[in-house]
Design a protein around this motif. Structure first.
Motif, PDB file in Angstrom:
ATOM      1  N   GLU A   1       0.939   7.139  -3.480  1.00  0.00           N
ATOM      2  CA  GLU A   1       2.005   6.232  -3.945  1.00  0.00           C
ATOM      3  C   GLU A   1       2.100   6.246  -5.464  1.00  0.00           C
ATOM      4  O   GLU A   1       3.203   6.238  -6.024  1.00  0.00           O
TER       5      GLU A   1
ATOM      6  N   VAL B   1      14.877   7.441   3.014  1.00  0.00           N
ATOM      7  CA  VAL B   1      15.381   6.124   3.429  1.00  0.00           C
ATOM      8  C   VAL B   1      16.510   6.304   4.447  1.00  0.00           C
ATOM      9  O   VAL B   1      16.516   5.678   5.518  1.00  0.00           O
TER      10      VAL B   1
ATOM     11  N   THR C   1       4.634   8.972   2.487  1.00  0.00           N
ATOM     12  CA  THR C   1       4.157   8.086   1.416  1.00  0.00           C
ATOM     13  C   THR C   1       5.230   7.049   1.079  1.00  0.00           C
ATOM     14  O   THR C   1       4.933   5.873   0.873  1.00  0.00           O
ATOM     15  N   ILE C   2       6.465   7.516   1.043  1.00  0.00           N
ATOM     16  CA  ILE C   2       7.573   6.610   0.706  1.00  0.00           C
ATOM     17  C   ILE C   2       7.744   5.563   1.810  1.00  0.00           C
ATOM     18  O   ILE C   2       7.934   4.379   1.534  1.00  0.00           O
ATOM     19  N   ILE C   3       7.654   5.997   3.069  1.00  0.00           N
ATOM     20  CA  ILE C   3       7.686   5.054   4.200  1.00  0.00           C
ATOM     21  C   ILE C   3       6.475   5.343   5.090  1.00  0.00           C
ATOM     22  O   ILE C   3       6.508   6.210   5.956  1.00  0.00           O
ATOM     23  N   PRO C   4       5.370   4.620   4.827  1.00  0.00           N
ATOM     24  CA  PRO C   4       4.109   4.912   5.536  1.00  0.00           C
ATOM     25  C   PRO C   4       4.019   4.267   6.920  1.00  0.00           C
ATOM     26  O   PRO C   4       4.853   3.437   7.274  1.00  0.00           O
TER      27      PRO C   4
ATOM     28  N   LYS D   1      13.530  10.536  -1.972  1.00  0.00           N
ATOM     29  CA  LYS D   1      13.477   9.122  -1.596  1.00  0.00           C
ATOM     30  C   LYS D   1      14.773   8.701  -0.888  1.00  0.00           C
ATOM     31  O   LYS D   1      14.734   8.061   0.159  1.00  0.00           O
TER      32      LYS D   1
ATOM     33  N   SER E   1       5.822   5.996  10.708  1.00  0.00           N
ATOM     34  CA  SER E   1       6.158   6.377   9.330  1.00  0.00           C
ATOM     35  C   SER E   1       7.314   7.374   9.339  1.00  0.00           C
ATOM     36  O   SER E   1       7.683   7.909  10.394  1.00  0.00           O
TER      37      SER E   1
ATOM     38  N   VAL F   1       3.995   9.373  -6.523  1.00  0.00           N
ATOM     39  CA  VAL F   1       5.440   9.275  -6.241  1.00  0.00           C
ATOM     40  C   VAL F   1       6.089   8.289  -7.217  1.00  0.00           C
ATOM     41  O   VAL F   1       7.163   8.549  -7.756  1.00  0.00           O
ATOM     42  N   LYS F   2       5.390   7.175  -7.464  1.00  0.00           N
ATOM     43  CA  LYS F   2       5.934   6.188  -8.413  1.00  0.00           C
ATOM     44  C   LYS F   2       6.051   6.793  -9.809  1.00  0.00           C
ATOM     45  O   LYS F   2       7.039   6.563 -10.510  1.00  0.00           O
TER      46      LYS F   2
ATOM     47  N   GLY G   1      17.278   8.991   6.293  1.00  0.00           N
ATOM     48  CA  GLY G   1      16.816   9.659   7.517  1.00  0.00           C
ATOM     49  C   GLY G   1      15.989   8.738   8.400  1.00  0.00           C
ATOM     50  O   GLY G   1      16.041   8.815   9.624  1.00  0.00           O
ATOM     51  N   PHE G   2      15.237   7.851   7.765  1.00  0.00           N
ATOM     52  CA  PHE G   2      14.395   6.929   8.522  1.00  0.00           C
ATOM     53  C   PHE G   2      15.253   5.841   9.172  1.00  0.00           C
ATOM     54  O   PHE G   2      15.203   5.634  10.385  1.00  0.00           O
ATOM     55  N   MET G   3      16.074   5.181   8.360  1.00  0.00           N
ATOM     56  CA  MET G   3      16.866   4.069   8.889  1.00  0.00           C
ATOM     57  C   MET G   3      17.929   4.550   9.880  1.00  0.00           C
ATOM     58  O   MET G   3      18.298   3.830  10.793  1.00  0.00           O
TER      59      MET G   3
ATOM     60  N   PHE H   1      15.166  16.303   8.302  1.00  0.00           N
ATOM     61  CA  PHE H   1      16.479  15.753   7.938  1.00  0.00           C
ATOM     62  C   PHE H   1      16.745  15.968   6.446  1.00  0.00           C
ATOM     63  O   PHE H   1      17.838  16.378   6.051  1.00  0.00           O
TER      64      PHE H   1
ATOM     65  N   MET I   1      19.931  18.055   4.895  1.00  0.00           N
ATOM     66  CA  MET I   1      20.891  17.454   3.960  1.00  0.00           C
ATOM     67  C   MET I   1      20.949  18.226   2.645  1.00  0.00           C
ATOM     68  O   MET I   1      22.024  18.492   2.115  1.00  0.00           O
TER      69      MET I   1
END
Lengths: 191, 568
Positions: free
Chosen positions: A116, A152, A53-56, A148, A62, A119-120, A154-156, A71, A75
Motif C-alpha cells: 500500500e 475501481v 493492493t488497491i482493493i484487498p 487505480k 479482493s 502504491v500510495k 472493474g471491481f464495482m 479487465f 480497457m
C-alpha cells in the motif's frame, strides 16, 4: 475482427494465457490477447498484485481474487489512446524498480502495508513543470492512475459485485424527487 | 424492366408505398393499413423486430466488455457518429457507421442516422412538445422563409390522435406557447426543480416557465396500451437499447406491429430507394425504383400514392435523384428550391451550476425526462436584436457517491457504502430556432457515389449571426435566472458543435401556399405531383424550438387521411 474476438474469448477463458511462440527463448512470451500492449505473464501477475493492493481481500473478495487485471488490460488495450498505452506499459514495466526504490523490495515480496505504501507513493508523485515526457516518474504516475481507475471500475462493475454483493437492478423504481437523506438507512456492507 | 410480365407487375403493385419505416413513415403506414389500404413499406436497412432484435436490452453493466465505452478503433473509424451521445457500446448497432453511407461535407455537418426498421425511433430522446400558433405564425410575423400553409387548428386534432396512441406523459400546464395535449400522468419534478419553478414565478411572473417536459412514455391507461403489447415505462433509462416493455413509443414497438396486424402491410427491408418513377403521360408518380442492398439489383414497385418519409435529408436525396423530362432537377422541383432552406436546432450552448440549498434531500429511482423551458424570447413580440428564440432543457440532480481518495480497505469500504453527498448539480441546454436560408442547402454531388451507386449528398449548412446572438442571449438569460435562484459556481459553455449533431435537421422540401416558393402544399402533397406526400422533417417550413418528432407523426397521420380521401 473475428480472429481477434476468438482470441479474446479464449483469453477470457484461460485468464489471458494465450501465448505466441517466440524465437528468442531468453525472453518471456507475450500475451496475444492484448495486441496493442506487450504483456508478459509476470507483468500480468504484477498488475494483479497491484489491483489486489488497491482493493484487498476482507469479508468479500479482493480485486485480484476476481482477476480485475484482465479487465484493466482489456480497457487499456482497447479504449486508451497510443500515448496512454505507452505510459501504461512504461509505468508497469518500471514498477518493480519503483517498488525497490520506494519500498525497498520487489513488490510481490512486500506485505500488504508495504504494498500500500508503494502504491500510495506512486499516486502521490508530483511532477515538476519541466518534467520530460520520457521521465519514468511521469509514466509511473500515469500508470498507477489508470490502474487505480480501472481497478475501481472493474471491481464495482464486476459480475461478482453486481450479483453477489450489491445486486444490480435494471429497474430502479419510480422516481422520488424529495427523499430525506436522514430517512435512508442503507444496510452497511462490510468489505 | 421490359421483360416484366403482367403477373410480376401485379405482385409489385400496391395501393400505397411508404418510403421509410421510422417515426413518421410508420405513422403513415399505420393509418393507411388500418383503413384497408394495401401498403408497401420500404426500408433501406435491416428488420429490427420488437424485443427479439434488441440484443443488449437486458444486459447488466458487467456484461459489456468495456462497460459501455466504445473502443479507440471504433471511434477512429467513426469520427462523425462517435460525437453522438448515444453512440455507445449498448446501442452502437442501431447507428449508421461513417463508412456505410458517406456524404460530402462542404461545411462540417454531423449527419447521425439509423438505418433499420424503426429508424431513429429506437434512439430518439422521446421529447414531444406541441407547436402553437406562436410557432406556425413565426415566418409570417417575422418575415423569413414563407408562411406556413397550416395553423395550429389544422394539426391540433392530429396531435391528439398521435399522443393518445403513442402514449405521452405530461402535465396540463395551461401555457399558450406549449399547448396541452392528451396526457398520461407526468413524472415528478424534484425538490430543487420545484424550488426553481417558484423562483421563476417570483422574479418573472407569468413570463417564463420551467415545466416537466412531455415525453412519449406510458404512465397510465394500461389496458389501452396492452392492445399494442406495450406496458408501463419502468424508468430504466436504457431506451436506446430498445425497450422490452414497449414503455416508450418506437415504430418497432407500436406502429409497425400494429400495421402488420392488419394484414395490409408488406414490409420490404434492405431496399435502398433510388428514385420515384414519374409517368409523363399520366402526369403523376407511379412507383419507385429500389436497389437491393445486398445484390445491388434494381427493382420497381408501383402504387397510386407515395409517401416519402426517408428522414429529412434522405427524403431530399430521393427527390433530387428522381429526374425525368418533366422534372430535370428533381421531382416536383419547379421552384428550384428543392434541397434549399435546410435548417436545424442550435444545441451549442449549455450552462451548469450548483445549489447549496435543500441539502437534506436527495432523489431515488429513475425518470426518462426532465424539466423544460418553453420559448419565452420574442414570443409575443420582437424584443431582441435577433429573430426568434430558444427552448431549453433543465434538470437538477443529486445522489450519493463514494470517496475514492484512499486505497486498501478504506477505499473498499467507501466504494461499497457510498455515503457522500455534494451540492445539487443543476444544468440546462439550449434548443434554438435557426432561420432557414437559401444558402443552407443539400444537393447531389456531381461525382461521388455511395456504396449503392447513388450520388452522395453534399451538405452545406452553417450557423449565422442570428445564431451567435441567440447563444449569447441564452447564456445571459440563463445566468441571470440561475443567479436569481441562488445557484452558484455557474459555468457557461459553447461547445461549437457542427450542425447536425442536434439530430433535428429539417427542410429542403418545405411547405407553403405558393408553388413558386415552396414544394409542398398544406396537405403535404408536392404541388406539382399531388400523389406524392412528404411528411417527415424535410417538409418543415421553419424549425421553431420544440423537439420536432411529434409534429412529424401528426403530419403523417393527417396526410394519410388526406390521401385516403382523395385517392381512395
Amino acid at each position: 475482427m473475428k480472429r481477434r474476438d476468438a482470441l479474446r474469448s479464449l483469453a477470457l477463458i484461460t485468464g489471458g494465457l494465450v501465448l505466441v511462440p517466440s524465437c528468442d527463448f531468453s525472453k518471456e512470451d507475450i500475451l496475444t490477447a492484448y495486441q496493442n500492449l506487450q504483456i508478459t505473464p509476470s507483468l500480468q501477475q504484477l498488475l494483479k498484485d497491484i489491483a489486489g493492493t488497491i482493493i484487498p481481500v476482507g469479508n468479500i473478495k479482493s480485486a485480484a481474487d476476481i482477476e480485475v487485471q484482465d479487465f484493466i488490460l482489456v480497457m487499456v488495450n482497447d479504449c486508451i489512446d497510443a500515448d496512454g498505452q505507452k505510459s501504461f506499459m512504461q509505468g508497469l514495466q518500471g514498477f518493480e524498480d519503483f517498488s525497490k526504490k520506494s519500498g525497498g523490495s520487489a513488490f510481490a515480496k512486500l506485505d500488504q502495508s508495504g504494498k500500500e505504501a508503494v502504491v500510495k507513493a506512486a499516486l502521490a508523485i508530483e511532477l515538476p513543470e519541466n518534467t520530460k515526457p520520457e521521465d519514468p516518474q511521469k509514466a509511473t504516475k500515469e500508470f498507477i492512475g489508470m490502474a487505480k481507475r480501472f481497478t475501481v471500475q472493474g471491481f464495482m462493475m464486476s459480475e461478482y459485485i453486481q450479483t453477489q454483493v450489491k445486486p444490480y437492478s435494471l429497474i430502479p423504481g419510480d422516481y422520488q424527487g424529495a427523499v430525506l437523506i436522514s430517512d435512508l438507512k442503507p444496510e452497511r456492507i462490510n468489505g | 424492366m421490359a421483360n416484366l410480365n403482367i403477373d410480376a407487375v401485379k405482385e409489385r403493385t400496391f395501393q400505397a408505398i411508404v418510403i421509410g419505416s421510422g417515426l413518421s413513415g410508420s405513422w403513415a403506414a399505420k393509418e393507411l393499413t388500418e383503413h384497408g389500404v394495401k401498403t408497401l413499406v420500404i426500408e433501406r436497412g435491416r428488420d429490427v423486430k420488437h424485443i427479439k432484435d434488441y440484443p443488449t436490452t437486458s444486459m447488466l453493466p458487467y456484461e459489456f466488455e468495456h462497460r459501455g465505452q466504445l473502443t479507440q478503433e471504433i471511434q477512429k473509424e467513426n469520427p462523425i457518429v462517435s460525437r453522438c451521445y448515444a453512440f455507445r457500446e449498448d446501442a452502437a448497432h442501431f447507428f449508421v457507421k461513417d463508412k456505410e453511407h458517406p456524404y460530402v461535407q462542404e461545411k462540417p455537418f454531423d449527419w447521425i442516422r439509423g438505418y433499420q426498421v424503426g429508424g431513429k425511433s429506437l434512439l430518439w430522446a422521446r421529447q414531444v412538445q406541441r407547436w402553437s400558433d406562436f410557432d406556425f405564425e413565426g415566418p409570417a410575423r417575422d418575415g423569413f422563409a414563407v408562411d406556413w400553409p397550416i395553423r395550429y387548428k389544422d394539426i391540433a386534432p392530429w396531435y391528439s390522435h398521435v399522443e393518445k396512441f403513442a402514449g405521452v406523459s405530461g402535465n396540463k400546464d395551461g401555457l399558450a406557447s406549449l399547448p396541452d395535449g392528451e396526457f398520461l400522468p407526468g413524472f415528478p419534478l424534484n425538490v430543487v426543480e420545484e424550488y426553481f419553478q417558484g423562483k421563476l414565478k417570483e422574479h418573472y411572473g407569468d413570463e417564463r416557465h420551467m415545466i416537466l417536459a412531455r415525453c412519449a412514455h406510458i404512465t397510465g391507461n394500461f389496458d389501452y396500451y396492452a392492445q399494442q403489447g406495450r406496458a408501463k415505462c419502468q424508468s430504466r433509462n436504457l431506451c436506446q437499447r430498445g425497450c422490452p416493455f414497449g414503455g416508450y413509443f418506437s415504430a418497432n414497438s407500436s406502429t409497425i406491429p400494429w400495421a402488420e396486424k392488419t394484414g395490409n402491410m408488406t414490409l420490404r427491408t434492405d431496399a435502398v430507394v433510388h428514385s420515384i418513377i414519374y409517368d409523363e403521360e399520366k402526369g403523376k408518380a407511379t412507383g419507385v425504383m429500389v436497389i437491393d442492398a445486398h445484390t445491388k439489383e434494381m427493382e420497381e414497385y408501383f402504387a397510386d400514392v407515395i409517401f416519402v418519409n426517408a428522414a429529412a435529408l434522405n427524403t431530399n436525396l430521393i427527390l433530387l435523384n428522381s429526374t425525368s423530362t418533366r422534372f430535370p432537377n428533381g421531382l416536383g422541383n419547379d421552384s428550384g428550391l428543392l434541397g434549399k432552406y435546410v435548417a436545424f436546432h442550435n444545441y451549442r450552448a449549455g450552462i451548469s451550476a450548483q445549489y447549496e440549498g435543500h441539502l437534506e434531500y436527495t432523489t431515488q429511482g429513475g425518470r426518462p425526462t426532465s424539466g423544460y423551458f418553453p420559448r419565452f424570447r420574442n414570443l409575443k413580440k420582437q424584443e431582441t436584436d435577433f429573430l426568434r428564440g430558444y427552448a431549453a432543457g433543465f434538470g437538477a440532480n443529486r445522489g450519493s457517491y463514494a470517496d475514492q481518495n484512499a486505497i486498501g480497505m478504506e477505499l473498499k469500504e467507501n466504494l461499497l457504502n457510498p455515503d457522500q453527498y455534494g451540492p445539487w448539480n443543476v444544468g440546462s441546454h439550449m434548443m434554438g430556432e435557426t432561420i432557414p436560408k437559401e444558402s443552407n442547402y443539400v444537393a447531389l454531388d456531381a461525382n461521388a457515389k455511395d456504396p449503392f451507386g447513388m450520388p452522395q449528398l453534399k451538405i452545406n449548412v452553417d450557423y449565422d449571426d442570428n445564431d451567435e446572438k441567440m447563444i449569447k442571449d441564452y447564456l445571459e438569460q440563463m445566468t441571470e435566472m440561475f443567479e436569481k435562484a441562488g445557484f452558484t459556481n455557474i459555468k457557461t459553455r459553447d461547445d461549437k458543435r457542427a450542425p447536425g449533431l442536434d439530430i433535428h435537421e429539417m427542410g429542403g422540401v418545405r411547405m407553403g401556399k405558393d408553388p413558386k416558393t415552396s414544394l409542398l402544399n398544406g396537405n403535404h402533397q408536392l404541388h406539382a405531383v399531388p400523389n406524392v406526400y412528404v411528411t417527415d422533417g424535410a417538409s418543415m417550413t421553419s424549425t421553431s424550438t420544440q423537439n420536432p418528432s411529434l409534429t412529424y407523426m401528426a403530419f403523417a397521420a393527417r396526410a394519410a387521411h388526406h390521401a385516403m380521401k382523395n385517392f381512395g
